[in-house]
Write a protein that holds these residues in place. Structure first.
Motif, PDB file in Angstrom:
ATOM      1  N   ASP A 183      14.826  39.106  36.911  1.00  0.00           N
ATOM      2  CA  ASP A 183      15.989  38.355  37.399  1.00  0.00           C
ATOM      3  C   ASP A 183      15.676  37.422  38.566  1.00  0.00           C
ATOM      4  OD1 ASP A 183      17.620  39.511  35.482  1.00  0.00           O
ATOM      5  OD2 ASP A 183      18.241  41.154  36.792  1.00  0.00           O
ATOM      6  N   ARG A 194      12.841  45.020  35.575  1.00  0.00           N
ATOM      7  CA  ARG A 194      14.196  44.437  35.446  1.00  0.00           C
ATOM      8  C   ARG A 194      14.533  43.572  36.659  1.00  0.00           C
ATOM      9  NH1 ARG A 194      15.092  44.007  30.709  1.00  0.00           N
ATOM     10  NH2 ARG A 194      15.050  45.876  29.482  1.00  0.00           N
ATOM     11  N   ASN A 219      17.420  40.733  26.444  1.00  0.00           N
ATOM     12  CA  ASN A 219      17.798  41.821  27.357  1.00  0.00           C
ATOM     13  C   ASN A 219      18.489  41.351  28.617  1.00  0.00           C
ATOM     14  OD1 ASN A 219      16.697  43.693  25.603  1.00  0.00           O
ATOM     15  ND2 ASN A 219      14.664  43.484  26.516  1.00  0.00           N
ATOM     16  N   ARG A 220      18.658  40.080  28.791  1.00  0.00           N
ATOM     17  CA  ARG A 220      19.283  39.599  30.024  1.00  0.00           C
ATOM     18  C   ARG A 220      20.753  39.617  29.927  1.00  0.00           C
ATOM     19  NH1 ARG A 220      15.866  35.002  33.054  1.00  0.00           N
ATOM     20  NH2 ARG A 220      14.183  36.348  33.563  1.00  0.00           N
TER      21      ARG A 220
END
Length: 111
Positions: free
Chosen positions: A32, A28, A110-111
């Motif tokens: 990013d 995760r 999923n962002r």
């Protein structure tokens, strides 16, 4: 602006399942990273080797990642040794013909 590929390989000093449990959540944080289009997580047969193949929008994004805290932690963590870092320019025209994932940055749900 030239799309750049980063290849990081390392020797795993812990079992692959331990690596996945302890370091998998870092996906995760890596997702990013500014300028990162995508990353493939790789493991060699037998689980004693690992690494990643990354595609960045440009050299500045790749360089920032290499100088940043994620790679610094990787370099200093006892779970990893024999770190190898290579960078490449992607030949986008030729890669597009062979269905390489080039072009616009990937989008994820999923962002």
């Amino acid at each position: 602006m030239s799309t750049r590929l980063l290849q990081i390989n390392y020797r795993l000093n812990i079992p692959l399942e331990t690596f996945r449990r302890e370091f998998g959540p870092a996906a995760r944080e890596i997702a990013d990273v500014p300028g990162l289009r995508w990353k493939l997580w790789i493991a060699g047969s037998g689980g004693s080797e690992g690494g990643g193949i990354y595609v960045f929008d440009d050299e500045a994004s790749l360089d920032a990642y290499l100088q940043g805290p994620i790679v610094a932690a990787l370099r200093s963590h006892p779970a990893f040794s024999d770190l190898s870092v290579k960078t490449f320019e992607i030949l986008e025209d030729e890669s597009a013909v062979t269905r390489g994932p080039v072009g616009a940055p990937a989008e994820t749900a999923n962002r």
